[in-house]
Design a protein around this motif. Structure first.
Motif, PDB file in Angstrom:
ATOM      1  N   PHE A  21       0.794  -1.221   0.000  1.00  9.36           N
ATOM      2  CA  PHE A  21       0.000   0.000   0.000  1.00  9.36           C
ATOM      3  C   PHE A  21       0.834   1.283   0.000  1.00  9.36           C
ATOM      4  O   PHE A  21       0.288   2.361  -0.150  1.00  9.36           O
TER       5      PHE A  21
ATOM      6  N   LEU B 152      -9.745  -3.625  -3.529  1.00  5.75           N
ATOM      7  CA  LEU B 152     -10.635  -3.867  -2.410  1.00  5.75           C
ATOM      8  C   LEU B 152      -9.963  -4.763  -1.365  1.00  5.75           C
ATOM      9  O   LEU B 152     -10.020  -4.501  -0.166  1.00  5.75           O
TER      10      LEU B 152
ATOM     11  N   GLN C  92      -7.322  -2.985   0.511  1.00  5.24           N
ATOM     12  CA  GLN C  92      -7.916  -2.075   1.472  1.00  5.24           C
ATOM     13  C   GLN C  92      -8.432  -2.832   2.706  1.00  5.24           C
ATOM     14  O   GLN C  92      -8.273  -2.370   3.834  1.00  5.24           O
ATOM     15  N   ASN C  93      -8.998  -3.983   2.478  1.00  4.52           N
ATOM     16  CA  ASN C  93      -9.453  -4.790   3.605  1.00  4.52           C
ATOM     17  C   ASN C  93      -8.295  -5.260   4.467  1.00  4.52           C
ATOM     18  O   ASN C  93      -8.374  -5.282   5.692  1.00  4.52           O
TER      19      ASN C  93
ATOM     20  N   VAL D 184      -5.094  -2.108  10.687  1.00  6.59           N
ATOM     21  CA  VAL D 184      -5.442  -0.982  11.543  1.00  6.59           C
ATOM     22  C   VAL D 184      -6.180  -1.484  12.781  1.00  6.59           C
ATOM     23  O   VAL D 184      -5.885  -1.075  13.900  1.00  6.59           O
TER      24      VAL D 184
ATOM     25  N   LEU E 170      -3.816  -2.874  15.261  1.00 12.89           N
ATOM     26  CA  LEU E 170      -3.069  -1.836  15.963  1.00 12.89           C
ATOM     27  C   LEU E 170      -3.955  -1.156  17.009  1.00 12.89           C
ATOM     28  O   LEU E 170      -3.483  -0.801  18.089  1.00 12.89           O
TER      29      LEU E 170
ATOM     30  N   LYS F 129     -12.424   3.668  21.540  1.00 16.02           N
ATOM     31  CA  LYS F 129     -12.805   2.263  21.598  1.00 16.02           C
ATOM     32  C   LYS F 129     -12.921   1.887  23.061  1.00 16.02           C
ATOM     33  O   LYS F 129     -12.033   2.193  23.856  1.00 16.02           O
TER      34      LYS F 129
ATOM     35  N   PHE G  61     -13.237   3.727   5.071  1.00 11.18           N
ATOM     36  CA  PHE G  61     -12.639   2.502   4.553  1.00 11.18           C
ATOM     37  C   PHE G  61     -13.284   1.219   5.056  1.00 11.18           C
ATOM     38  O   PHE G  61     -12.968   0.145   4.566  1.00 11.18           O
TER      39      PHE G  61
ATOM     40  N   PRO H  67     -16.719  -0.736   2.303  1.00 12.04           N
ATOM     41  CA  PRO H  67     -16.821  -1.848   1.360  1.00 12.04           C
ATOM     42  C   PRO H  67     -17.029  -3.210   2.014  1.00 12.04           C
ATOM     43  O   PRO H  67     -17.322  -4.183   1.315  1.00 12.04           O
ATOM     44  N   GLN H  68     -16.865  -3.310   3.324  1.00 11.84           N
ATOM     45  CA  GLN H  68     -17.061  -4.605   3.964  1.00 11.84           C
ATOM     46  C   GLN H  68     -18.519  -5.042   3.833  1.00 11.84           C
ATOM     47  O   GLN H  68     -19.410  -4.206   3.772  1.00 11.84           O
TER      48      GLN H  68
ATOM     49  N   TYR I 223     -20.732   5.760  -1.015  1.00 10.58           N
ATOM     50  CA  TYR I 223     -19.364   5.241  -1.076  1.00 10.58           C
ATOM     51  C   TYR I 223     -19.243   4.197  -2.175  1.00 10.58           C
ATOM     52  O   TYR I 223     -18.338   4.260  -3.011  1.00 10.58           O
TER      53      TYR I 223
ATOM     54  N   MET J  48     -15.976   4.595  -4.586  1.00 10.80           N
ATOM     55  CA  MET J  48     -15.196   3.442  -5.039  1.00 10.80           C
ATOM     56  C   MET J  48     -14.987   3.430  -6.550  1.00 10.80           C
ATOM     57  O   MET J  48     -14.122   2.714  -7.053  1.00 10.80           O
TER      58      MET J  48
ATOM     59  N   ILE K 171     -10.022   6.730  -4.449  1.00 13.65           N
ATOM     60  CA  ILE K 171      -9.521   5.483  -3.875  1.00 13.65           C
ATOM     61  C   ILE K 171      -8.078   5.642  -3.438  1.00 13.65           C
ATOM     62  O   ILE K 171      -7.684   5.252  -2.338  1.00 13.65           O
ATOM     63  N   LEU K 172      -7.312   6.264  -4.284  1.00 17.04           N
ATOM     64  CA  LEU K 172      -5.911   6.480  -3.987  1.00 17.04           C
ATOM     65  C   LEU K 172      -5.755   7.341  -2.736  1.00 17.04           C
ATOM     66  O   LEU K 172      -4.947   7.040  -1.855  1.00 17.04           O
TER      67      LEU K 172
ATOM     68  N   ILE L 124      -7.917   7.809  -0.323  1.00 13.67           N
ATOM     69  CA  ILE L 124      -8.361   7.074   0.865  1.00 13.67           C
ATOM     70  C   ILE L 124      -7.253   6.134   1.322  1.00 13.67           C
ATOM     71  O   ILE L 124      -6.957   5.999   2.513  1.00 13.67           O
ATOM     72  N   GLN L 125      -6.615   5.514   0.354  1.00 16.31           N
ATOM     73  CA  GLN L 125      -5.549   4.583   0.701  1.00 16.31           C
ATOM     74  C   GLN L 125      -4.362   5.311   1.342  1.00 16.31           C
ATOM     75  O   GLN L 125      -3.776   4.834   2.301  1.00 16.31           O
ATOM     76  N   ASN L 126      -4.053   6.481   0.822  1.00 21.32           N
ATOM     77  CA  ASN L 126      -2.977   7.269   1.416  1.00 21.32           C
ATOM     78  C   ASN L 126      -3.325   7.704   2.823  1.00 21.32           C
ATOM     79  O   ASN L 126      -2.478   7.691   3.725  1.00 21.32           O
TER      80      ASN L 126
ATOM     81  N   LEU M 199      -5.269   6.167   4.838  1.00 25.40           N
ATOM     82  CA  LEU M 199      -5.129   4.988   5.676  1.00 25.40           C
ATOM     83  C   LEU M 199      -3.680   4.726   6.027  1.00 25.40           C
ATOM     84  O   LEU M 199      -3.353   4.416   7.173  1.00 25.40           O
ATOM     85  N   SER M 200      -2.820   4.869   5.044  1.00 30.69           N
ATOM     86  CA  SER M 200      -1.431   4.519   5.334  1.00 30.69           C
ATOM     87  C   SER M 200      -0.792   5.563   6.244  1.00 30.69           C
ATOM     88  O   SER M 200       0.069   5.241   7.058  1.00 30.69           O
TER      89      SER M 200
ATOM     90  N   VAL N 119      -1.881   4.400   9.620  1.00 30.58           N
ATOM     91  CA  VAL N 119      -1.070   3.257  10.037  1.00 30.58           C
ATOM     92  C   VAL N 119       0.291   3.731  10.527  1.00 30.58           C
ATOM     93  O   VAL N 119       0.770   3.296  11.576  1.00 30.58           O
TER      94      VAL N 119
END
Lengths: 235, 235
Positions: free
Chosen positions: A90, A131, A134-135, A141, A144, B68, B90, B93-94, B119, B124, B130-131, B133-135, B137-138, B141
């Motif tokens: 990623f 997808l 991303q999952n 995540v 963590l 949490k 993110f 999509p589940q 979404y 999507m 998408i890119l 969202i992925q960034n 997320l990373s 992380v």
DNA sequence: CGCCTCTTTGAGCTCAATCAAGGTGTGTGG
DNA sequence: CCACACACCTTGATTGAGCTCAAAGAGGCG
């Protein structure tokens, strides 16, 4: 074995992994374009923290620990990658990606190395794969987050939780409760942010009371219920 | 104000956020289809841990803490979401997504609520998004990794690091060093896995030595160099 | 005015870090 | 083939950072 034929063999291996589940062989071939198999001996780095990331890939056999150096010279283990895990994928779309961790082999391990270009040309063009990546990320995540929730818990809870995490990830059948990777006490400590001595004290107690059994860095859980109990009994 | 006109106003707001940077207004409109603005008063939950996730969205103003619950009734704060942050995207999509955290308003806050269907139908389908969202997320992380590296550090290092994280995220200009969200000591403690008392002791010392200044839950950093020093001096 | 949240300070205690020392197994080079 | 280094495991003793418990003051709100 020539590069081509070994790659062909690897295709058979990877086709069983969840990341490629239900894909046509032709698709898998495209996703593994320019792939090369790398064998990493015990303790050798596959890639190192901070270096330019020009490849990602899939763990074929063995295991790698993903570790990040701490300010004071030691290292923290972020994740244990076992066969089927996709590593460093990623970060590929970033403009000039650097590896955020080092990957170090735990025992001789094999890795299918794919160039960044394969990610950009094939992986990113495949909606299914996007997808799944991303999952995968969101699972990471979640893990963590779980770790963060445990910060205030006692060390035995943390060790129990780590063991359970690793078990759940791989072993689907509940009958064989052996951790699928060779784990030293130091690695457990580095993974939990604890000292080796403290981890040893916890695990020796467990060995004495027959909860676990260690042989040659292979940890076997004998009383899973006790482990689960330890996690839930967190005050 | 009617639902439609308030949504229209929101479009102007969100178009400045990085997630939508360089997109055509028509694209943004599609991405915000079926959007609704929600106002959440102080301490109210926008959504709760474990509930079915049927919407995601973007923070417009104010802030939300993503928390949490821990086994023993308290809670751990995972993340502070400030304006422009995309929340819960993110997990959409589940197959049957549940919120992995609760989102609780810190002061009266506004949120652009988008249904899951938006979404799946718009986000999507948009490669740029998408890119991004992925960034996103990373980045998240990476932040969690940083936290893990800090586990063995002293509490003052952790607090310093948290303050710096929040500063870096929002304030691009180095002249105004006020944290952009109202933070209580308890929230800092919950975010770091520490006790309120310990956090207070650390921060009182800093106030006394003129490193920070607290007024009405707004924290202002007076000596940034000292904060950075504290992080690096982690033995 | 009373309730609630947040902050503050003090005192004692505990878990795990640190330091120290010794044991084992494995690989390596003379 | 032996010695030596190195990685890992183990146990004991000491210590300290931060948790817990307790008590109290300060602002905000219905």
């Amino acid at each position: 074995m020539s590069k081509e034929s070994s790659l062909k063999a690897a295709l058979g291996e990877v086709s069983n992994f969840p990341i490629f589940a239900n894909l046509k062989m032709s698709e898998i071939e495209a996703l593994c374009a320019m792939g090369e198999i790398t064998v990493t001996p015990h303790r050798q780095a596959l890639f190192s923290f901070g270096h330019n990331a020009n490849f990602f890939g899939i763990v074929l056999s063995g295991a790698y620990k993903l570790a990040k150096p701490t300010p004071n010279g030691t290292e923290t283990i972020i994740y244990f990658s076992t066969p089927g895990d996709v590593v460093a994928a990623f970060i590929m779309p970033q403009p000039e990606p650097k590896y955020p961790v080092s990957a170090i082999a735990m025992g001789t391990s094999r890795f299918l190395k794919l160039p960044k270009s394969t990610y950009l040309n094939a992986w990113m063009k495949n909606p299914d794969i996007i997808l799944r990546i991303q999952n995968l990320l969101s699972t990471r995540v979640a893990q963590l987050h779980n770790y963060k929730v445990l910060t205030k818990s006692t060390l035995s809870t943390k060790v129990a939780s780590l063991i359970l995490d690793i078990l759940q990830k791989t072993n689907s059948q509940d009958d064989d409760l052996v951790l699928p990777l060779p784990l030293t006490r130091k690695e457990i400590a580095d993974s939990l942010g604890a000292s080796v001595e403290a981890v040893i004290r916890v695990m020796s107690d467990w060995s004495k009371s027959g909860i676990i059994e260690t042989k040659d860095h292979q940890i076997k859980v004998l009383k899973l219920d006790k482990i689960i109990e330890l996690i839930n009994s967190a005050t």
